[in-house]
Design a protein around this motif. Structure first.
Motif, short mmCIF file in Angstrom:
data_model
loop_
_atom_site.label_atom_id
_atom_site.label_comp_id
_atom_site.label_asym_id
_atom_site.label_seq_id
_atom_site.Cartn_x
_atom_site.Cartn_y
_atom_site.Cartn_z
N LEU A 197 1.01 5.09 6.21
CA LEU A 197 2.29 4.92 5.45
C LEU A 197 2.27 4.26 3.62
O LEU A 197 2.99 4.75 2.59
CB LEU A 197 3.44 5.31 5.72
CG LEU A 197 3.46 6.08 6.98
CD1 LEU A 197 5.00 5.66 7.82
CD2 LEU A 197 3.33 7.43 6.03
N LEU A 198 1.77 3.24 3.56
CA LEU A 198 2.05 2.11 2.77
C LEU A 198 0.75 2.61 1.31
O LEU A 198 1.14 2.47 0.43
CB LEU A 198 1.71 0.73 3.47
CG LEU A 198 1.92 -0.25 3.84
CD1 LEU A 198 1.44 -1.21 5.20
CD2 LEU A 198 3.49 -0.66 2.92
N ARG A 199 -0.49 3.21 1.87
CA ARG A 199 -1.60 3.89 1.34
C ARG A 199 -1.07 5.02 0.42
O ARG A 199 -0.89 5.28 -1.10
CB ARG A 199 -2.70 3.61 1.94
CG ARG A 199 -3.79 3.98 1.14
CD ARG A 199 -4.21 2.68 0.68
NE ARG A 199 -5.52 2.90 -0.41
CZ ARG A 199 -5.78 3.21 -1.91
NH1 ARG A 199 -4.61 3.33 -2.21
NH2 ARG A 199 -7.20 3.72 -2.18
N VAL A 200 0.21 5.89 1.44
CA VAL A 200 0.67 7.37 0.85
C VAL A 200 1.65 6.48 -0.45
O VAL A 200 1.42 7.39 -1.59
CB VAL A 200 1.49 8.02 1.68
CG1 VAL A 200 2.14 9.21 1.01
CG2 VAL A 200 0.39 8.49 2.69
N ILE A 201 2.41 5.15 0.04
CA ILE A 201 3.84 5.36 -1.34
C ILE A 201 2.80 4.27 -2.78
O ILE A 201 3.23 4.48 -3.86
CB ILE A 201 4.98 4.47 -0.49
CG1 ILE A 201 5.04 5.64 0.76
CG2 ILE A 201 5.32 3.71 -1.30
CD1 ILE A 201 5.92 6.69 -0.25
N GLY A 202 1.77 4.09 -1.95
CA GLY A 202 0.89 3.05 -3.09
C GLY A 202 2.16 1.78 -2.67
O GLY A 202 1.82 0.31 -3.81
#
Length: 393
Positions: free
Chosen positions: A45-50
Motif C-alpha cells: 500500500l505504501l508503494r501504491v500510494i508513493g
C-alpha cells in the motif's frame, strides 16, 4: 546489468469518495502475502500510494500529497450476519513508512457501497433495476455497522447527478450514509465521563475540551482558547510550523486523557486518531473557493486537523463526531451552536458548509448515539490495474 524484479499488476479502482480520494482493492485481488494484515500488505500500500516520500509529493504513486488523498481501502464479502461487505481502511503516511489502521474514513465510506455493487460483491437479488440499493457495511477498523444507500439506474451504480458537496468541484449523485451506534470502539462515548474536561497543555495553558468517541475519537476545543476564530483556511494554519507543533501537543495530551495512549510519545505513531478540532459561533467568512459563507446559513464553525494539517473541508468521521456532540446539550460543539437540543446541525468548514444529523439519548446515566447521518457522493476516476515492483514487499 543487475537483475531487478518486474512490476506486478494488481486489480484496483481509484475513487473519489466525499472530499477524499483513495485506491480500492478487493481483498482476494491482492497478492497472497497481502491478503492478511502485516508487513507485506503495508509495504504494497505504501508503494501504491508513493510513500514514504521525503519530498512530500508522492510523485511515484497514486497519492496527491495530502492526507485526503493518501488512502487505501480493502473490501471483502462479509461473513458477518446481516452485512454485505467488510470495509478496512488504511491511512497511509506521506513521509513515513507507516500505515495507520486505527480508524475509519467517513468520506471514502461513500464509495464502499458503490464499489461493492460494481465489483459483484452484492447479491444480485438485492440490486434493483432502478432505485436504491441498501448496502450493509461492516467497518472492520472500529467494529461498526454503516448503511449506505446507493442509487441504481438500469441495474448499475448511478454516479452522475446534481448533488453538490462543498469541497468537491463537480456535482454527482447523492449517496446517503447512516452510521449506526457510531461511538467508536468498546468504551463510553465520553471516555472521561464528562461532557467538558480541562486540559493543561504546555505552550497553551489550561483550556476546556470535549473529548468524544463518535465516528472517530475527537478532541473539540474553543477556537478562541487556541488563538483562532474558526474561520481559518488551510494556509492560515498549515504554513505556521509553531502552530502545527502546538496543535500536535494538544492532540497528544487529549489522546492521553482519552486513554488512547499510555505515554505522550505514542501519539507520533497514532497520527490518524484522535482528531483535533476547534469550534466557534457562526460568523461570515470567505471559503477556499471564494464563495461567501453567511453566518445566518450555519449553526457553528468547525475546523479540524487531519494527519498534522488543517483539512481542506471536513473528514466524514469527524462530521459524525460534530453531529453527535452538537446533539448533546452542554458539549463545546453544542454550546458554540447556541445550546439546546438539536437533531441536526449545519457547520461551516474551509470549503463551505455541510448538514449532518444525529440521534443521541441518555441510557443508564450515560449519553449514547444511536445514529448519525449525512449525504456524500462518490465517483470512479479510473479502474484497471495498479503496478508495483514485484520485490517491494
Amino acid at each position: 546489468m543487475a537483475n531487478h524484479a518486474a512490476q506486478i499488476k494488481i486489480p484496483a479502482v481509484y475513487y473519489r469518495g466525499g472530499t477524499s480520494k483513495g485506491i480500492f482493492f478487493k481483498r482476494s485481488d491482492l497478492p497472497e502475502a497481502a491478503q492478511e494484515p502485516g508487513t507485506a500488505r503495508d509495504k504494497i500500500l505504501l508503494r501504491v500510494i508513493g510513500s514514504p516520500d521525503p519530498y512530500g509529493k508522492q510523485i511515484d504513486g497514486l497519492g496527491n500529497a495530502s492526507s485526503s488523498t493518501s488512502k487505501a481501502v480493502i473490501i471483502d464479502k462479509s461473513s458477518r450476519e446481516g452485512h454485505d461487505v467488510d470495509y478496512l481502511f488504511g491511512q497511509v503516511a506521506i513521509d513515513k513508512p507507516f500505515v495507520d489502521w486505527s480508524g475509519n474514513c467517513g468520506n471514502l465510506t461513500a464509495a464502499v457501497g458503490a464499489f461493492a455493487v460494481s465489483q459483484g460483491l452484492i447479491d444480485p437479488a438485492k440490486i434493483p433495476q432502478n432505485g436504491i440499493c441498501t448496502v450493509h457495511i461492516w467497518q472492520k477498523n472500529i467494529g461498526k455497522t454503516i448503511v449506505a444507500h446507493i442509487p441504481i439506474t438500469n441495474g448499475e451504480v448511478q454516479e452522475t447527478g446534481d448533488f453538490e458537496l462543498d469541497g468537491v468541484t463537480f456535482p454527482a449523485a447523492e449517496v446517503q450514509i447512516e452510521f449506526l451506534d457510531p461511538a467508536d470502539g468498546e468504551g463510553d462515548m465520553f471516555p472521561t465521563g464528562n461532557l467538558v474536561d480541562e486540559l493543561d497543555v504546555p505552550g497553551i495553558g489550561r483550556l476546556k475540551a470535549t473529548l468524544i468517541n463518535s465516528g472517530i475519537p475527537t478532541i473539540f476545543v474553543n477556537a478562541a482558547d487556541i488563538g483562532y476564530t474558526g474561520t481559518e483556511l488551510q494556509d492560515d494554519v498549515n504554513n505556521d510550523a509553531a502552530a502545527l507543533e502546538k496543535l500536535e501537543t494538544l492532540r497528544a495530551y487529549g489522546a492521553l486523557k482519552m486513554g488512547l495512549i499510555k505515554d505522550l510519545s505514542e501519539a507520533a505513531t497514532r497520527q490518524h486518531t484522535p482528531k483535533i478540532a476547534w469550534v466557534a459561533a457562526p460568523k461570515d467568512y470567505v471559503s477556499s473557493s471564494g464563495k461567501t459563507v453567511k453566518a445566518a446559513d450555519i449553526d457553528v464553525l468547525v475546523r479540524a486537523m487531519s494527519m498534522g494539517k488543517l483539512h481542506h473541508a471536513m473528514m466524514g468521521t469527524a462530521s459524525v463526531a460534530i453531529a453527535t456532540a452538537a446533539a448533546i446539550p452542554g458539549t463545546l460543539v453544542n454550546l458554540a451552536a447556541g445550546g439546546g437540543e438539536r437533531n441536526q446541525v449545519v457547520f461551516g468548514h474551509p470549503s463551505g458548509t455541510l448538514r449532518v444529523g444525529a440521534a443521541a439519548e441518555m441510557q443508564n446515566g450515560k449519553w449514547t448515539a444511536t445514529k448519525a447521518s449525512m449525504s456524500r457522493s462518490a465517483r470512479i476516476i479510473m479502474e484497471g490495474f495498479v503496478r508495483v515492483p514485484g520485490d517491494c514487499f
